[in-house]
Scaffold this motif. Sequence first.
Motif, PDB file in Angstrom:
ATOM      1  N   ARG A 130       0.815  -1.210   0.000  1.00  0.00           N
ATOM      2  CA  ARG A 130       0.000   0.000   0.000  1.00  0.00           C
ATOM      3  C   ARG A 130       0.853   1.266   0.000  1.00  0.00           C
ATOM      4  O   ARG A 130       0.473   2.287  -0.584  1.00  0.00           O
ATOM      5  N   LEU A 131       2.018   1.196   0.649  1.00  0.00           N
ATOM      6  CA  LEU A 131       2.868   2.380   0.791  1.00  0.00           C
ATOM      7  C   LEU A 131       3.854   2.559  -0.365  1.00  0.00           C
ATOM      8  O   LEU A 131       4.498   3.597  -0.475  1.00  0.00           O
ATOM      9  N   TRP A 156      -6.213  -8.041  -4.452  1.00  0.00           N
ATOM     10  CA  TRP A 156      -5.338  -6.900  -4.704  1.00  0.00           C
ATOM     11  C   TRP A 156      -5.987  -5.587  -4.295  1.00  0.00           C
ATOM     12  O   TRP A 156      -5.325  -4.685  -3.788  1.00  0.00           O
ATOM     13  N   ARG A 157      -7.284  -5.458  -4.492  1.00  0.00           N
ATOM     14  CA  ARG A 157      -7.969  -4.216  -4.134  1.00  0.00           C
ATOM     15  C   ARG A 157      -7.900  -3.932  -2.641  1.00  0.00           C
ATOM     16  O   ARG A 157      -7.974  -2.780  -2.222  1.00  0.00           O
ATOM     17  N   SER A 158      -7.776  -4.990  -1.859  1.00  0.00           N
ATOM     18  CA  SER A 158      -7.760  -4.804  -0.411  1.00  0.00           C
ATOM     19  C   SER A 158      -6.400  -4.376   0.114  1.00  0.00           C
ATOM     20  O   SER A 158      -6.285  -3.907   1.250  1.00  0.00           O
ATOM     21  N   VAL A 159      -5.356  -4.522  -0.697  1.00  0.00           N
ATOM     22  CA  VAL A 159      -4.012  -4.175  -0.232  1.00  0.00           C
ATOM     23  C   VAL A 159      -3.394  -2.991  -0.960  1.00  0.00           C
ATOM     24  O   VAL A 159      -2.422  -2.404  -0.461  1.00  0.00           O
ATOM     25  N   LEU A 160      -3.922  -2.630  -2.104  1.00  0.00           N
ATOM     26  CA  LEU A 160      -3.356  -1.506  -2.851  1.00  0.00           C
ATOM     27  C   LEU A 160      -4.128  -0.220  -2.587  1.00  0.00           C
ATOM     28  O   LEU A 160      -5.303  -0.239  -2.260  1.00  0.00           O
ATOM     29  N   GLY A 162      -5.946   3.388  -3.541  1.00  0.00           N
ATOM     30  CA  GLY A 162      -6.954   3.700  -4.547  1.00  0.00           C
ATOM     31  C   GLY A 162      -6.384   4.238  -5.842  1.00  0.00           C
ATOM     32  O   GLY A 162      -7.024   4.181  -6.887  1.00  0.00           O
ATOM     33  N   GLY A 163      -5.156   4.763  -5.808  1.00  0.00           N
ATOM     34  CA  GLY A 163      -4.575   5.342  -7.012  1.00  0.00           C
ATOM     35  C   GLY A 163      -3.947   4.326  -7.949  1.00  0.00           C
ATOM     36  O   GLY A 163      -3.519   4.677  -9.043  1.00  0.00           O
ATOM     37  N   SER A 164      -3.882   3.064  -7.549  1.00  0.00           N
ATOM     38  CA  SER A 164      -3.264   2.031  -8.378  1.00  0.00           C
ATOM     39  C   SER A 164      -4.317   1.317  -9.218  1.00  0.00           C
ATOM     40  O   SER A 164      -5.340   0.881  -8.706  1.00  0.00           O
ATOM     41  N   ARG A 165      -4.049   1.188 -10.509  1.00  0.00           N
ATOM     42  CA  ARG A 165      -4.986   0.533 -11.437  1.00  0.00           C
ATOM     43  C   ARG A 165      -4.405  -0.802 -11.887  1.00  0.00           C
ATOM     44  O   ARG A 165      -3.436  -0.858 -12.623  1.00  0.00           O
ATOM     45  N   VAL A 166      -5.006  -1.887 -11.397  1.00  0.00           N
ATOM     46  CA  VAL A 166      -4.534  -3.226 -11.749  1.00  0.00           C
ATOM     47  C   VAL A 166      -5.044  -3.586 -13.141  1.00  0.00           C
ATOM     48  O   VAL A 166      -6.246  -3.736 -13.357  1.00  0.00           O
ATOM     49  N   VAL A 167      -4.121  -3.708 -14.089  1.00  0.00           N
ATOM     50  CA  VAL A 167      -4.473  -4.045 -15.466  1.00  0.00           C
ATOM     51  C   VAL A 167      -4.840  -5.515 -15.576  1.00  0.00           C
ATOM     52  O   VAL A 167      -5.813  -5.892 -16.224  1.00  0.00           O
ATOM     53  N   ARG A 168      -4.041  -6.359 -14.933  1.00  0.00           N
ATOM     54  CA  ARG A 168      -4.322  -7.790 -14.930  1.00  0.00           C
ATOM     55  C   ARG A 168      -3.660  -8.412 -13.709  1.00  0.00           C
ATOM     56  O   ARG A 168      -2.682  -7.873 -13.174  1.00  0.00           O
ATOM     57  N   SER A 169      -4.187  -9.538 -13.286  1.00  0.00           N
ATOM     58  CA  SER A 169      -3.600 -10.247 -12.154  1.00  0.00           C
ATOM     59  C   SER A 169      -3.767 -11.744 -12.372  1.00  0.00           C
ATOM     60  O   SER A 169      -4.634 -12.185 -13.136  1.00  0.00           O
TER      61      SER A 169
END
Length: 212
Positions: A130-131, A156-160, A162-169
């Motif tokens: 997150r940091l 991933w949404r729970s640890v990143l 809000g400004g990070s956009r996960v393209v794929r996982s």
Amino acid sequence: MKLVWSPETASKAYIDTVKSCELFEESSVAELVSAMAGGWNPQLIVEAWHRGGIVATSVGLSVASRHTHGRHVCVVPDERSRSEYVDAMREVGMTSEVIVGEAEEVMDGLVGVDFLVVDCRRKDFARILRLAKLSPRGAVLICKNAGSGASSGFRWRSVLGGGSRVVRSAFLPVGKGVEIAHVGATGGAPKGRSRWIRHVDQESGEEHLFRR
């Protein structure tokens, strides 16, 4: 700019890691991570190491950084961890930059991270993710020892932030489970301002305005 995949560098990093990890019984994760680090050509590779773990992944990341001419940094929580890590790396003839400190302090000084590997056995692994101050050209995030994928409850949404956009996982059943996420680039090309276009119908003389 954004991260661009290089098959040639990935292959070189993978092969060299296979050779360097012959002493480790469990090296599959190291080889995978090294190939990914080499292929994505990161300039700042950050690793959050868990005390008591083997350093095969560290060896792979160190090998990859040599091929990409990047910086490999290992972050540990205390001096005891640092000493154990440095000794383990020396035993296999490798060295790496080590930073000691709490997650907030350490990650604040590492700007532009484009490849991050954390060990889920660390209690602060989610805080480190997150940091992390990720590179505007995107980043690859890897969590090893992540359990068994969906059943582990990892999101991933729970640890990143809000400004990070996960393209794929993806989850890979390698080692004790590897979670991988590709975060998209930020600050793309600016959008042009909309403007009004005036059009006059030649037959009727009517005037029309269109916004484009």
